[in-house]
Enzyme design. Structure first.
Site, PDB file in Angstrom:
ATOM      1  N   THR A  15       1.664  -4.310   4.332  1.00  0.00           N
ATOM      2  CA  THR A  15       1.399  -4.714   5.692  1.00  0.00           C
ATOM      3  C   THR A  15       0.713  -6.046   5.989  1.00  0.00           C
ATOM      4  OG1 THR A  15      -0.633  -3.620   5.724  1.00  0.00           O
ATOM      5  CG2 THR A  15       1.057  -2.213   6.283  1.00  0.00           C
ATOM      6  N   ASP A  16       0.407  -6.725   5.193  1.00  0.00           N
ATOM      7  CA  ASP A  16      -0.521  -7.936   5.336  1.00  0.00           C
ATOM      8  C   ASP A  16       0.320  -9.023   5.879  1.00  0.00           C
ATOM      9  OD1 ASP A  16      -2.823  -6.790   4.262  1.00  0.00           O
ATOM     10  OD2 ASP A  16      -2.997  -7.858   2.511  1.00  0.00           O
TER      11      ASP A  16
ATOM     12  N   LYS B  98       0.052  -7.385  12.989  1.00  0.00           N
ATOM     13  CA  LYS B  98      -0.826  -6.746  12.670  1.00  0.00           C
ATOM     14  C   LYS B  98      -2.369  -7.011  13.433  1.00  0.00           C
ATOM     15  CE  LYS B  98      -2.856  -4.891   8.148  1.00  0.00           C
ATOM     16  NZ  LYS B  98      -2.990  -5.100   6.719  1.00  0.00           N
TER      17      LYS B  98
ATOM     18  N   TYR C 299      -8.006   0.528  -4.547  1.00  0.00           N
ATOM     19  CA  TYR C 299      -6.608   1.043  -4.896  1.00  0.00           C
ATOM     20  C   TYR C 299      -5.741  -0.319  -5.164  1.00  0.00           C
ATOM     21  CZ  TYR C 299      -4.665  -0.857  -0.365  1.00  0.00           C
ATOM     22  OH  TYR C 299      -4.324  -1.637   0.525  1.00  0.00           O
TER      23      TYR C 299
ATOM     24  N   THR D 191       0.801  -1.309   0.123  1.00  0.00           N
ATOM     25  CA  THR D 191      -0.107  -0.057  -0.079  1.00  0.00           C
ATOM     26  C   THR D 191       0.790   1.121   0.011  1.00  0.00           C
ATOM     27  OG1 THR D 191      -1.765  -1.122   1.146  1.00  0.00           O
ATOM     28  CG2 THR D 191      -1.796   1.173   1.289  1.00  0.00           C
TER      29      THR D 191
ATOM     30  N   GLU E 117      -2.210 -28.964  29.151  1.00  0.00           N
ATOM     31  CA  GLU E 117      -3.442 -29.877  28.497  1.00  0.00           C
ATOM     32  C   GLU E 117      -2.991 -30.690  27.695  1.00  0.00           C
ATOM     33  OE1 GLU E 117      -7.554 -27.789  28.119  1.00  0.00           O
ATOM     34  OE2 GLU E 117      -6.586 -26.042  28.254  1.00  0.00           O
TER      35      GLU E 117
HETATM   36  N1  GLU Z   1      -2.627  -6.149   1.002  1.00  0.00           N
HETATM   37  C1  GLU Z   1      -1.556  -5.124   0.548  1.00  0.00           C
HETATM   38  C2  GLU Z   1      -0.303  -5.684   0.962  1.00  0.00           C
HETATM   39  O1  GLU Z   1      -0.065  -6.186   2.098  1.00  0.00           O
HETATM   40  C3  GLU Z   1      -2.080  -4.124   1.119  1.00  0.00           C
HETATM   41  C4  GLU Z   1      -1.906  -3.844   2.511  1.00  0.00           C
HETATM   42  C5  GLU Z   1      -0.796  -2.864   3.027  1.00  0.00           C
HETATM   43  O2  GLU Z   1       0.223  -2.736   2.441  1.00  0.00           O
HETATM   44  O3  GLU Z   1      -1.238  -2.225   3.886  1.00  0.00           O
HETATM   45  O4  GLU Z   1       0.689  -5.327   0.212  1.00  0.00           O
END
Ligand code: GLU
Length: 355
Positions: free
Chosen positions: A118-119, A191, A52, A39, A312
């Protein structure tokens, strides 16, 4: 775009190029930026609507959008890929690790900054912290809003990320993740929210530090093995062993576990309920898998907490490994690397305590 297509598209555009600053100062740190997409490099048709595309901008455009970056460091950019990080894969991890090692082997480079979606940032950062072979800073940044959004967070994260990568005190800490003014150790960062700019948290632990307008305060030391202290490296690896994650739930059957085994998984991570638990049929299937030489790691689907050994479930009797603090995604990374060394669950359990 597929990884291969992204590489082809970018190959003609970038070599070791992309000087952000025209003037070079010998006395400021030299930071190599490795861009992979996400992103932070994303563009949307309208600044206020959904929709996007990740990885629309190249590394030079990203760097140019950040004011005063050239006062923090002398920067060179390198495009490694331009993908949404949901498409991150083993081959690209190996390639990225090699590029980091190569950059840091250059005496002219003081630190590396990686831009990433970020994923899967929590997985890539943990992988790099275990395999890169330099003590010099390796910092990863992303953003939650695309470059064209109202209040895009990418430029601020890039600025702070470069400040951390240029800070000699970041040496020896392993890969760091910088977003929303917080510095996280790769091992702990998770995340936690689909859209919030405050999505990343250091689970079970405090953050490594804070960084605001490039000014850094360091907090917690890292007490696990990272970088050169780690026994893992990408070396001559061309693939990583297959490890699947299975998500536990009420009424879970053995079917997906059996399918993973049949399809060649060398390791299995269970995102267990509670303290890494699962239904009796699932437990029986994992016990069979462990007896057949597949390494089974019990992790948890919960957002925090430590999975306890022999609480457990009798892990000693079943030959299981427990993940401790590592969530399923990070457990998978460590198990893939562990399986490049051994299939002995006792040795692998020790690794889960050390890394
Ligand atoms: N799904 C995309 C990725 O991980 C967008 C999420 C992001 O970068 O915030 O590249």
């Amino acid at each position: 775009m597929s990884y291969a297509a992204a590489i082809v598209a970018m190959a003609g555009l970038f070599g070791l190029a992309g000087h952000a600053a025209a003037a070079r100062a010998a006395d400021i740190p030299h930071v190599r930026v490795l861009a992979t997409g996400g992103t932070i490099a994303g563009a949307q048709p309208s600044a206020t609507d959904y929709g996007y595309r990740s990885g629309a901008y190249d590394v030079n455009s990203l760097l140019k959008a950040v004011p005063n970056l050239d006062q923090l460091a002398d920067i060179t950019g390198e495009q490694v890929a331009n993908i949404g990080s949901q498409d991150m894969n083993d081959a690209l991890w190996l390639e990225l690790a090699r590029r980091v090692d190569a950059a840091l082997a250059d005496p002219g480079i003081d630190g590396v900054l990686i831009t990433h979606g970020t994923d899967t940032l929590e997985e890539t950062s943990y992988f790099l912290s275990l395999v890169t072979k330099s003590d010099e800073p390796v910092v990863m940044v992303g953003s939650m809003r695309p470059a064209t959004a109202v209040s895009a967070d990418g430029p601020g994260n890039l600025y702070n990320g470069v400040a951390v990568a240029a800070d000699a005190r970041a040496r020896g800490k392993g890969t760091l993740v910088v977003l929303n003014d917080v510095i996280h150790y790769a091992r702990n960062v998770v995340k936690t929210d689909t859209t919030s700019v405050a999505t990343f948290a250091s689970v079970n632990r405090g953050p490594a530090g804070l960084v605001h307008t490039g000014k850094i305060r360091w907090f917690e030391p890292m007490d696990r093995k990272v970088g050169p202290a780690s026994e893992f490296s990408v070396g001559r690896l061309s693939t990583l062993p297959r490890v699947d994650i299975l998500y536990a739930h009420a009424n879970m059957s053995a079917d997906l576990i059996d399918a993973a085994v049949k399809n060649g998984a060398k390791g299995l991570v269970i995102a267990g309920v509670g303290d890494g638990n699962m239904t009796t049929p699932a437990l029986d299937a994992l016990t069979r898998a462990a007896k057949s030489g597949i390494v089974v790691v019990r992790s948890t689907r919960l957002p925090s907490g430590i999975v306890l050994r022999n609480n457990e479930v009798n892990d000693d009797e079943k030959g299981f490994v427990v993940s401790g603090e590592l969530n399923p995604a990070k457990s998978r990374v460590l198990l893939q690397l562990a399986l490049t060394k051994t299939t002995d669950p006792v040795r692998i359990q020790k690794m889960f305590y050390e890394y």
